[in-house]
Design a protein around this motif. Structure first.
Motif, PDB file in Angstrom:
ATOM      1  N   SER B  46       0.857  -1.202   0.000  1.00 21.96           N
ATOM      2  CA  SER B  46       0.000   0.000   0.000  1.00 21.96           C
ATOM      3  C   SER B  46       0.884   1.240   0.000  1.00 21.96           C
ATOM      4  O   SER B  46       1.907   1.277   0.699  1.00 21.96           O
ATOM      5  CB  SER B  46      -0.894   0.011   1.234  1.00 21.96           C
ATOM      6  N   GLY B  47       0.461   2.235  -0.787  1.00 27.07           N
ATOM      7  CA  GLY B  47       1.212   3.493  -0.824  1.00 27.07           C
ATOM      8  C   GLY B  47       2.442   3.419  -1.711  1.00 27.07           C
ATOM      9  O   GLY B  47       3.254   4.359  -1.731  1.00 27.07           O
ATOM     10  N   SER B  48       2.576   2.346  -2.483  1.00 27.21           N
ATOM     11  CA  SER B  48       3.763   2.235  -3.342  1.00 27.21           C
ATOM     12  C   SER B  48       3.591   2.973  -4.660  1.00 27.21           C
ATOM     13  O   SER B  48       4.528   3.090  -5.443  1.00 27.21           O
ATOM     14  CB  SER B  48       4.081   0.766  -3.603  1.00 27.21           C
ATOM     15  N   GLY B  49       2.370   3.429  -4.938  1.00 23.79           N
ATOM     16  CA  GLY B  49       2.128   4.210  -6.159  1.00 23.79           C
ATOM     17  C   GLY B  49       1.417   3.433  -7.254  1.00 23.79           C
ATOM     18  O   GLY B  49       1.304   3.911  -8.392  1.00 23.79           O
ATOM     19  N   LYS B  50       0.885   2.268  -6.919  1.00 21.16           N
ATOM     20  CA  LYS B  50       0.232   1.412  -7.937  1.00 21.16           C
ATOM     21  C   LYS B  50      -0.981   2.112  -8.568  1.00 21.16           C
ATOM     22  O   LYS B  50      -1.100   2.185  -9.795  1.00 21.16           O
ATOM     23  CB  LYS B  50      -0.253   0.091  -7.307  1.00 21.16           C
ATOM     24  N   SER B  51      -1.862   2.629  -7.699  1.00 23.48           N
ATOM     25  CA  SER B  51      -3.086   3.262  -8.222  1.00 23.48           C
ATOM     26  C   SER B  51      -2.756   4.516  -9.017  1.00 23.48           C
ATOM     27  O   SER B  51      -3.388   4.806 -10.043  1.00 23.48           O
ATOM     28  CB  SER B  51      -4.046   3.602  -7.086  1.00 23.48           C
TER      29      SER B  51
END
Lengths: 375, 224
Positions: B46-51
């Motif tokens: 989460s928060g890695s920039g996927k979205s």
């Protein structure tokens, strides 16, 4: 698709739309009711002025004013033509003139105030304020009719003249209740005073602020055998009443418009807040700013149109049903004012659109990515 | 749908969000190439920039720096209206939370896609697609009357109806049980087999196994 979305969304969020509609309808209803009742109230003002009597009265010079105030009966008389002469003269800037011949009489064992009225002289085609009685007819005061059990269309005889009862006047709680209105010609015949009158009643809108001394000076040369008296309190009341009504109606209408716009704005804002994700989705699906804008503005305009129609119906119904007792209006004078429907159909959607403008702009400015990611 | 052309090309892309607590770099110098007809999974915590990566590829965001080209179209050069038109023609989105309009039926939600249109032929196509996805008896139902799997299949139908060359799916199986998750991935795989490009964000290893390639993002950078 936009129209389908609009309809489906409205149906889904019925409460928000119903509240929007209710706000607009309430403002329009107030606007329509005030204007409709206001129009009727203008007519009512005429009736009230009649009830209060005209605010100026021209009497024969022979009248002893002390006796007049005690009895309300003039002494002596004037030529009938004086009314027309007065009306044509620039000396007195009045709107309505009625020549009358009145006398206290004994009739059927009772005292009555026989009052012959001439056709009213009105400036600028203004609606007559006083009674107009055709020859051979009469209007009977409430108390007199009640005591003698008179009804409309009854045939009566007064001082040897046969008369048809055209109407029984409503209870007034004043000398009006023992008055017997007839045509001036009939009164002149009955009292054996052909071509004579004993008072000219006038209603002057401009007399407020004009001094009686000025009026008397001007009248002295025009009608040397007459004197003029002003019912000052009536003149003041009339001027104040008009000013008050005009001032408050405009304030109320303005407040209603601003209130409706704010109400629509708040509800539109809540609607935008609730639909953040939906807006984001529509943007993701390729809906452009104008379509999103149309979705929110269209909702407001639709609410404005329906609210205007509903408000017109409610406001008119209110004015007809409750305006009469509230404003003491003779009920038959309160009629639908259809021109207000046209105005409402223009103003309400405009106000609703203005109220929704900022929320609609917020919807367009909403970052779809942020809205979708937040969820 | 063509082959041997770039579906997605990111060159040293940086995306910075400006928040109340300062700046956050969601993507920090990401370069990536996805061929047309490829099925790529993106993984990462989460928060890695996927979205953010997915939304950039869907022309929903503009990069802070670097270049993004989708189907040979440079996204940074497009206006907001042009990007909306681009999405309508070329991109199908699927989200973890389905994002169905609650007041529309399954069929109407499917046709909500701006590129879908609402003509009789489109309705027939949508109905056929829904039947193929096992929603034939649900076309008149509202989202509230559907199971999670049915909702996601409706969202899939909405993404597929305009036959876009690119599907971007953000955790499409994140809220589904294994059986429904498998169904959704089957639909994506079928679309891919027909030549479509899929970029899928997922946390689930079982799902990413179905992709041709897996890209791992960590702290806004490609880790492998």
């Amino acid at each position: 698709m936009i129209l389908r979305l609009l309809g489906k969304e409205i149906w889904h969020r019925k409460i928000n739309f119903a509240l929007t509609l209710a706000g607009i309808a309430a403002a329009v209803a107030l606007f329509v009711a005030l204007l409709t009742a206001g129009r009727a109230s203008e007519d009512e003002t005429r009736r009230l002025m009649l009830k209060m009597k005209f605010n100026l009265i021209v009497l024969p010079k022979a009248t002893d004013m002390a006796a007049f105030w005690a009895t309300d009966m003039p002494q002596g008389d004037l030529p009938e033509e004086d009314a027309a002469r007065l009306a044509k003269s620039p000396a007195l800037d009045a709107e309505h003139y009625v020549a009358t011949l009145q006398q206290k009489i004994d009739w059927q064992g009772r005292q009555a105030l026989l009052t012959g009225v001439a056709r009213e002289i009105s400036s600028g085609g203004k609606k007559a304020m006083g009674y107009e009685v055709p020859e051979g007819a009469c209007l009977v005061g409430y108390e007199l009719a009640n005591a003698l059990n008179l009804k409309k269309k009854d045939q009566i005889e007064v001082l040897g003249t046969p008369l048809r009862v055209d109407n029984i006047l409503v209870e007034d709680g004043s000398k009006e209740d023992i008055r017997l209105y007839v045509n001036l010609r009939d009164a002149q015949k009955m009292l054996n005073k052909p071509g004579r009158i004993n008072s000219i009643q006038a209603l002057s809108c401009q007399c407020y602020g004009q001094t009686v001394a000025d009026l008397r000076k001007q009248l002295a040369t025009l009608l040397p055998d007459a004197q003029i008296v002003e019912y000052r309190s009536i003149a003041l009341a009339r001027a104040e009443q008009r000013e008050l009504v005009a001032r408050y109606v405009s304030y109320i209408v303005l407040a209603a418009l601003v209130g409706a716009a704010a109400w629509v704005g708040v509800l539109a804002f809540l609607n935008v807040r609730e639909r953040r994700t939906e807006i984001g989705l529509l943007r993701a699906l390729g809906y452009g700013s104008w379509k999103i804008f149309a979705l929110f503005l269209g909702r407001a305009i639709l609410a404005g149109v329906i609210g205007a129609a509903a408000g017109f119906a409610v406001g008119t119904e209110w004015a007809i049903r409750y305006g009469a007792p509230v404003f003491e209006i003779v009920s038959q004078t309160v009629a639908p004012l259809y021109s207000t429907l046209g105005w409402a159909l223009v103003i309400a959607p405009l106000v609703a659109a203005l109220g929704s403008l900022i929320p609609a702009m917020l919807a367009v400015a909403e970052d779809p990515a942020v809205a979708l990611m937040e969820e | 749908m063509g082959v041997n052309m770039k579906a997605i090309l990111l060159d040293n892309v940086k995306k910075v969000y400006h928040g109340r607590r300062g700046e956050v770099a969601a993507l920090d110098g990401v370069s990536l190439s996805v061929e047309r007809g490829e099925f790529v999974a993106i993984q990462g915590p989460s928060g890695s920039g996927k979205s953010t990566l997915l939304l950039l590829c869907g022309a929903m965001l503009r990069p802070t720096s670097g270049a993004v080209a989708v189907l040979e179209q440079k996204i940074g050069a497009l206006s907001s209206a042009e990007r909306a038109r681009f999405r309508a023609r070329n991109v199908g989105f699927v989200f973890q939370l389905f994002h169905l309009a609650p007041y529309l039926t399954v069929l109407e939600n499917t046709l909500l896609s701006n590129g879908a249109g609402t003509g009789r032929q489109r309705r027939a196509e949508a109905t056929a697609l829904l039947e193929r996805l096992g929603l034939g008896d649900r076309v008149r139902h509202k989202p509230a009357e559907l199971s999670a799997g049915e909702r996601q299949r409706t969202a899939m139908a909405r993404a597929l109806i305009g036959r876009p060359p690119l599907i971007l799916a953000d955790e499409p199986t994140g809220n589904l049980d294994p059986q429904n998750a498998s169904q959704i991935i089957d639909i994506l795989a079928e679309y891919h087999q027909q030549g479509g490009t899929v970029l899928l964000v997922t946390h689930q290893p079982g799902v990413s196994e179905r992709a041709q390639r897996v890209i791992r993002l960590e702290r806004g950078k490609i880790a492998g």
